[in-house]
Design a protein around this motif. Structure first.
Motif, short mmCIF file in Angstrom:
data_model
loop_
_atom_site.label_atom_id
_atom_site.label_comp_id
_atom_site.label_asym_id
_atom_site.label_seq_id
_atom_site.Cartn_x
_atom_site.Cartn_y
_atom_site.Cartn_z
N ASP A 136 -10.21 -10.88 -22.28
CA ASP A 136 -11.53 -10.34 -22.00
C ASP A 136 -11.73 -9.05 -22.78
OD1 ASP A 136 -14.01 -9.81 -20.88
OD2 ASP A 136 -13.16 -8.84 -19.10
N ASN A 195 1.40 -9.45 -21.38
CA ASN A 195 0.55 -10.52 -21.87
C ASN A 195 -0.79 -9.95 -22.30
OD1 ASN A 195 2.63 -12.25 -20.86
ND2 ASN A 195 1.69 -12.11 -18.84
N GLN A 247 -4.16 -14.33 -16.68
CA GLN A 247 -4.76 -13.96 -15.42
C GLN A 247 -6.20 -14.48 -15.26
OE1 GLN A 247 -2.62 -11.30 -13.16
NE2 GLN A 247 -1.43 -12.82 -14.29
N ILE A 248 -6.62 -14.52 -14.02
CA ILE A 248 -7.91 -15.11 -13.65
C ILE A 248 -9.07 -14.35 -14.29
CG2 ILE A 248 -8.18 -13.82 -11.48
CD1 ILE A 248 -8.96 -17.53 -11.69
N ASP A 249 -8.88 -13.04 -14.46
CA ASP A 249 -9.96 -12.22 -15.02
C ASP A 249 -9.82 -12.02 -16.53
OD1 ASP A 249 -7.77 -10.58 -15.10
OD2 ASP A 249 -8.66 -8.93 -13.98
N GLY A 250 -8.90 -12.75 -17.15
CA GLY A 250 -8.70 -12.61 -18.60
C GLY A 250 -8.15 -11.26 -19.00
N GLY A 251 -7.69 -10.51 -18.00
CA GLY A 251 -7.25 -9.13 -18.28
C GLY A 251 -5.82 -9.04 -18.78
N GLY A 252 -5.09 -10.17 -18.77
CA GLY A 252 -3.69 -10.14 -19.20
C GLY A 252 -2.86 -9.27 -18.27
N VAL A 253 -1.68 -8.89 -18.73
CA VAL A 253 -0.80 -8.02 -17.96
C VAL A 253 -0.36 -6.89 -18.90
CG1 VAL A 253 1.35 -7.85 -16.66
CG2 VAL A 253 0.03 -9.98 -16.61
N PRO A 254 -0.62 -5.65 -18.52
CA PRO A 254 -0.29 -4.54 -19.42
C PRO A 254 1.15 -4.65 -19.94
CG PRO A 254 -1.44 -3.73 -17.49
CD PRO A 254 -1.20 -5.19 -17.27
N LEU A 286 -3.78 -19.46 -17.25
CA LEU A 286 -3.98 -18.54 -16.13
C LEU A 286 -2.77 -17.67 -15.80
CD1 LEU A 286 -5.68 -17.77 -13.54
CD2 LEU A 286 -4.43 -19.59 -12.42
N ALA A 287 -1.59 -18.31 -15.77
CA ALA A 287 -0.40 -17.60 -15.29
C ALA A 287 -0.22 -16.28 -16.04
CB ALA A 287 0.84 -18.47 -15.46
N CYS A 288 -0.33 -16.31 -17.34
CA CYS A 288 -0.10 -15.09 -18.12
C CYS A 288 -1.37 -14.27 -18.33
CB CYS A 288 0.50 -15.45 -19.48
SG CYS A 288 2.16 -16.16 -19.33
#
Lengths: 144, 437
Positions: free
Chosen positions: A67, A63, A53-60, A49-51
């Motif tokens: 999704d 990470n 994210q809850i929506d599976g969207g990652g972090v631009p 989750l931490a990287c």
């Protein structure tokens, strides 16, 4: 502290479910994908989750998203298993680079990795086939 | 007909005003009125009373830092892989409405840093710094032949961007981010301890000082000006204090890496994002310590024997000038020296917080621009959210849910504040609409 307790409970619950599942999976027929997804979701919240994210969207740029990812939904399950086992560094995926290091998760059991991957392949907008314990076992054996 | 004539007279008047403002374009301009109109919805931003905002341009790509020249033209640096001649975008407002009608670009390298000083535009890739000579209007003379002033900077898999700031004595300061989260033997791996001493600090994890006018410098010509800084994206030279200020991105994942010492909540709320007033030789303490925003103490990192509470007593490590909530990712820092905004903003600091990702499962924070008042050269500690609403949602749960992420800050010649967004490539201009006196 509360979170640790919850974590312990989750793990305890997981072991229980897992044991039941192991018994169940010995029986002939298809492995229960629904149960695997449910276990995988619990593990995702703890491990990923931490990287991602809850929506599976990652972090631009940091990470990678899960999704909608062609790799995550794709046929090459061995590649996904390998990423979980070995981690990933300096990844460039679909033209985008992701700079955070993903640690190795080889301490997870074959069952846990199968469940997590089955979950991410079927969470959010994703829909793909199950990852089995046997598939994880086979990849892990090759890496040793 | 009469209406048309009067309209065109007004238009001519506006143009003339604009022309005058162009001629008189400098920070000493006395008028506190600006002729630019904010967008009807203030570009989607929530601002203090009297302020308005407009979108200067949109969909420009990963617009990181930006700078405004004496004519009011904007240069903004594009991050990541860029196409041919797409590394720096120049925005020109042809008709004086505040919107950029003329968008051109140059430079073949991606990067973050950009600045103007003493007749040069400086811009960085993730390993080098270039400069372009400017004419008297502060336009780039030759966009194809920049001078390479710094080369061979360390670039790892993370914190690779190089931010820049220049002082008034011919020096340039470059952030070289640590290519690690907390200098663990195995980066971002649960329970892995820290390397002792952390070998990264010899060539990264700090601010290096170089000459602004010397070609092809690298580590031998540079000075490690400040160390123990995990990663700095926002930094600015404070000309009033003649001092460099930087914003550090604090370490991530206390819970993931040391779950026995930190629960989800502690991990979401620690460590602080910190501002440092830098002196030559400042050591902010990464990776050995972090700053706890609730205890207001320097705490020994769990990788180096900390238990989540143990205070660091090492006198080598500096205290921050001010601490902010965790993980909000300060990407832009600007000391406001303009005359357009009310007096309270003068010589205070604006900080663009890119917005967190490392607070899950708790909601994310940041995605706004804050203002920190300064008194007698020090932050008062009473920071406030200045511009909010970039994300377009009430609560950001996953980073992907944020429409815009503030990154760079710049001040225009008329005292307007510019904010870049590196998610959708929007450039915002924030203006003050009322006479203050």
């Amino acid at each position: 502290m509360k979170a640790i307790k919850i974590g312990v409970l989750t793990i305890a619950a997981f072991i229980l479910i897992n044991n039941q599942y192991s018994v169940a999976s010995v029986q002939p027929g298809v492995p229960n994908i629904k149960a695997s997804i449910a276990r995988g979701k619990e593990l995702y919240l703890l491990q990923c989750l931490a990287c991602h994210q809850i929506d599976g969207g990652g972090v631009p740029h940091l990470n990678a998203p899960l999704d909608g990812s062609a790799n995550v939904k794709g046929k090459d399950k061995a590649m996904l298993i390998k990423i979980v086992l070995n981690g990933l560094k300096g990844a460039e995926i679909e033209g985008e680079s992701y700079s955070n290091v993903m640690a190795s998760h080889k301490d997870l059991t074959d069952q846990q990795i199968a469940d997590i991957l089955t979950y991410v392949r079927n969470a959010w907008s994703n829909k793909a086939s199950q990852v089995t314990v046997a598939e994880v076992k086979a990849v892990r054996a090759k890496l040793k | 007909m009469k209406k048309l004539v009067s309209l065109s007279l007004i238009a001519i008047a506006i143009l003339a005003m604009n022309f005058t403002s162009l001629l008189a374009a400098d920070s000493t301009r006395t008028s506190k009125l600006t002729i630019v109109k904010p967008d009807a919805d203030n570009a989607g931003l929530k601002l203090p009373v009297g302020f308005g905002a407009l979108k200067v341009a949109d969909n420009l790509g990963k617009t990181r830092h930006l700078v405004v020249n004496a004519q009011g033209d904007i240069y903004t640096k594009i991050m990541g892989k860029v196409g041919s001649e797409k590394g720096i975008i120049k925005l020109h407002d042809v008709n004086g409405d505040g919107k950029a009608e003329e968008i051109t670009s140059f430079g073949n390298y991606g990067g973050t840093g950009i600045a103007i000083k003493n007749g040069y535009l400086y811009a960085s890739s993730d390993v080098e710094v270039f400069r372009y000579k400017l004419n008297e209007k502060e336009d780039v003379i030759d966009s194809k032949q920049p001078e390479r002033i710094i080369t061979g900077l360390k670039k790892g898999n993370q914190h690779e961007t190089k931010s820049i700031a220049l002082d008034n004595d011919g020096n340039i300061y470059v952030n070289i981010g640590a290519y690690s989260n907390s200098c663990q033997i195995e980066d971002r791996t649960k329970g892995s301890l820290g390397k002792m001493p952390c070998p990264i600090l010899d060539s990264a994890g700090g601010i290096w000082q170089f000459k602004a006018n010397m070609l092809n410098q690298s580590y031998p010509q540079g000075i490690r000006y400040a160390t123990g800084l995990r990663n700095v994206v926002g930094l600015d030279w404070n000309s009033q204090l003649n001092q460099l200020f930087v914003m550090q991105h604090g370490r991530d994942q206390l819970h993931d890496l040391f779950p026995d010492l930190y629960d989800d909540k502690a991990s979401a709320e620690k460590p602080a994002e910190t501002m440092y007033a830098i002196k030559k030789g400042t050591n902010a303490g990464w990776p050995y310590i972090y700053y706890d925003p609730s205890m207001n103490k320097k705490i020994v990192a769990p990788e180096y024997g900390g238990d989540g509470k143990k205070e660091s007593t090492d006198p080598a490590f500096s205290d921050p000038a001010i601490a902010f909530p965790a993980h909000m990712a300060p990407n832009g820092l600007l000391f406001y020296t303009g005359n357009q905004f009310p007096d309270k903003y003068k010589n205070g600091a604006f900080i663009a917080f890119h917005g967190s990702w490392n607070r899950a499962p708790l909601p994310q924070e940041g995605y706004f621009v804050v203002f920190v008042p300064f008194e007698n050269g020090k932050p008062t500690g009473k920071w406030e959210v200045f511009a909010n609403g970039f994300s377009g949602v009430e609560v950001v749960t996953g980073t992907r849910g944020a429409a815009h992420r503030p990154c760079g800050l710049a001040q225009g010649p008329d005292g307007s504040l510019y904010v870049s967004d590196d998610s959708k490539g929007t450039i915002y201009r924030i203006i003050y609409q009322k006479e203050t006196k």
